[in-house]
Design an enzyme around this catalytic site. Structure first.
Site, PDB file in Angstrom:
ATOM      1  N   SER A 207      16.675-100.558  -9.790  1.00  0.00           N
ATOM      2  CA  SER A 207      17.352 -99.223  -9.595  1.00  0.00           C
ATOM      3  C   SER A 207      18.665 -99.478  -9.942  1.00  0.00           C
ATOM      4  CB  SER A 207      17.450 -99.135  -8.007  1.00  0.00           C
ATOM      5  OG  SER A 207      16.113 -98.808  -7.653  1.00  0.00           O
ATOM      6  N   ALA A 271       3.703 -92.383   3.364  1.00  0.00           N
ATOM      7  CA  ALA A 271       2.757 -91.657   2.711  1.00  0.00           C
ATOM      8  C   ALA A 271       2.822 -92.131   1.128  1.00  0.00           C
ATOM      9  CB  ALA A 271       3.398 -90.115   2.645  1.00  0.00           C
ATOM     10  N   ASN A 317      13.125 -91.935  -6.015  1.00  0.00           N
ATOM     11  CA  ASN A 317      13.163 -92.345  -7.555  1.00  0.00           C
ATOM     12  C   ASN A 317      12.880 -90.796  -8.143  1.00  0.00           C
ATOM     13  OD1 ASN A 317      13.370 -95.173  -7.602  1.00  0.00           O
ATOM     14  ND2 ASN A 317      11.233 -95.229  -6.440  1.00  0.00           N
TER      15      ASN A 317
END
Length: 505
Positions: A207, A271, A317
């Site tokens: 990241s 999820a 993201n």
């Protein structure tokens, strides 16, 4: 004292010296590369003494790399090797060689001394000094020596060893502060191996890619091609995005868009998205699959929004894949080309690249691993090679601790963005302290650090700096990743210790 060098040793000297001129020429390609090469070559052929005699002719049969990165990987070690060779035989000849190369480097920059060439000159000087500088001394031309790990920063060396003891395979650290530059490492490059971690090896930075991507977007804002307050839908109408979502919200993770690598529902249940690292064996089986950025965005948009745009914060993201597509839409070029134009080339970041679906990582590098469970048994696989398109601009870049230092120092030192945009970048929202592609955090003792860390499938990178870029901490880690993030607590504890040691009062 006179020395005799074998033909192979003479070839090493020529390869190093003429390669240095080639490096300067390549770094100055935006200006007059041919002129830089000619000026540097004249300086080499004009040298006197033993070294001058050897360097009078360019090396025959040597094939130099075609890119700046390939050249650097070939030439910088040769410079160090040449200095070491001459230092053992005759220190005076080593000094002559160093002086000759630096004269050629200086000649190459005549009328072309841009940031990329200046950074390359610094790297060449560091390579020349690496074979002669020792802890506590100052190398020629007042370049600070690089202390060996553990000799004058035992507190840092101790933290690195504690990280390995906690389960990390290896870690390398680079610190730039008022005491100069310090590098150290602990652990091994491979699980169960004996080879040490390369101090400036390549690593998938995860990241930290977001900081690079946000910087490119802000540079395009500075060029007047993007407006932070404009709806993203104005630039990417094909996705039918909520018109309330602005460019600023993408960079600050306040858009509310679902995270395509998986997200948490309001009740706390997970999820899933695409088969990402939390998916265990499913990710391992799919790690060479190619995903298109548009595919990742459409999957995310098929899920309910997390919240109304601008009303909350949630790390996704997807925001940065949209930022990538935004860059490509307004410029008409791949994001990697814009990254090269706006950041990598100006700063001379030869160890940094942004792959699309390429699976390899340049040498040298430590190995990354992933562990999953199958039929009640744990299996560990080497995931150093994989297709990073599954994370895209959420975390696909590769770099080194040296390049990460150069990037953060330049960014926060005001060399990449106008002051007003840099100030916006470092102004955090209130929930998580996230600005535009960076976290703004308080270090022990009350000082402020600008940071972004990243990890993906067994590789991780740390990136910390003071707000003015004058003090930095960058690190690369290799470890065994898994769906449970079992090293997460050790990672957090270690980074807090490092930040306290470097930035605490």
């Amino acid at each position: 004292m006179s020395i005799t060098l074998s033909e192979q040793n003479q070839l090493t000297l020529r390869t190093a010296a003429w390669g240095a001129v080639s490096l300067m020429s390549a770094a100055g390609a935006a200006g007059s590369a041919h002129k830089a090469a000619i000026e540097g070559s004249i300086a080499l052929t004009s040298a006197t003494g033993l070294v001058g005699h050897i360097l009078a002719k360019a090396p025959k049969g040597v094939k130099y790399g075609k890119t700046v990165a390939e050249l650097a990987d070939q030439v910088l070690p040769a410079l160090t090797q040449s200095m070491s060779l001459l230092q053992q035989r005759d220190p005076a000849e080593a000094a002559d060689f160093r002086r000759t190369v630096l004269v050629a480097v200086e000649a190459s920059t005549r009328d072309e001394a841009g940031p990329a060439m200046a950074e390359m000159a610094r790297k060449i000087t560091a390579a020349l000094d690496a074979a002669t500088a020792s802890p506590g001394t100052v190398a020629a031309d007042s370049v600070p020596a690089v202390p060996e790990a553990g000799q004058d920063r035992p507190e840092l060396d101790k933290v690195l060893q504690e990280m390995v003891d906690a389960g990390f395979v290896g870690v390398s650290l680079r610190v730039h502060d008022e005491r100069g530059e310090w590098t150290g490492s602990a652990g091994t490059a491979e699980l169960g191996g004996t080879e040490a971690v390369p101090v400036d090896g390549h690593v998938r930075i995860g990241s930290n890619t977001k900081t690079f991507t946000a910087t490119v977007v802000l540079q395009l804002v500075a060029e007047g091609r993007i407006a932070l307050g404009s709806p993203v839908d104005d630039y990417l109408p094909e996705f039918g995005l909520d018109r309330r979502i602005t460019v600023r919200m993408l960079l600050q993770h306040t858009s509310g868009i679902f995270n395509f690598t998986g997200d948490f529902d309001p009740d706390g249940t997970f999820a899933p998205g695409i088969p990402a690292t939390p998916a265990g064996k499913e990710w391992v089986d799919n790690r060479f699959t190619t995903y298109r950025p548009e595919e990742l965005v459409r999957l995310a948009l098929s899920k309910p929004a997390r919240f109304e745009p601008g009303t909350d914060w949630s790390y996704a993201n997807t925001n940065y894949v949209l930022a990538r597509l935004l860059i490509e839409k307004v410029t008409g070029r791949p994001v990697a080309e814009e990254m090269q134009r706006l950041i990598l080339e100006p700063l001379g970041l030869t160890g940094t690249l942004q792959p699309t679906a390429e699976t390899d990582i340049p040498a040298p590098h430590a190995h990354a691993y992933y562990r999953y469970e199958q039929d009640g048994q744990q299996k560990t696989v080497d995931t150093t090679r994989h297709n990073p398109s599954w994370i895209s601009s959420g975390g696909d870049m590769i770099s080194t601790t040296r390049d990460l230092h150069t990037f953060m120092s330049a960014l926060l030192g005001g060399k990449l963005l106008p002051a007003e945009l840099l100030a916006e970048m470092c102004t955090p929202e209130t929930k998580a302290g996230y600005g535009l592609g960076v976290f703004v955090q308080e270090a022990p003792g009350g000082s402020t650090v600008i940071t972004h860390n990243g990890g993906m499938a067994g590789h991780a990178a740390l990136m910390y700096s003071t707000p003015d870029g004058s003090k930095t901490l960058t690190a690369a880690l290799n470890y065994v990743d898994d769906a449970a993030l079992s090293l997460g607590a050790a990672f957090q504890q270690a980074t807090q210790r490092l930040v306290a040691e470097v930035f605490g009062n």
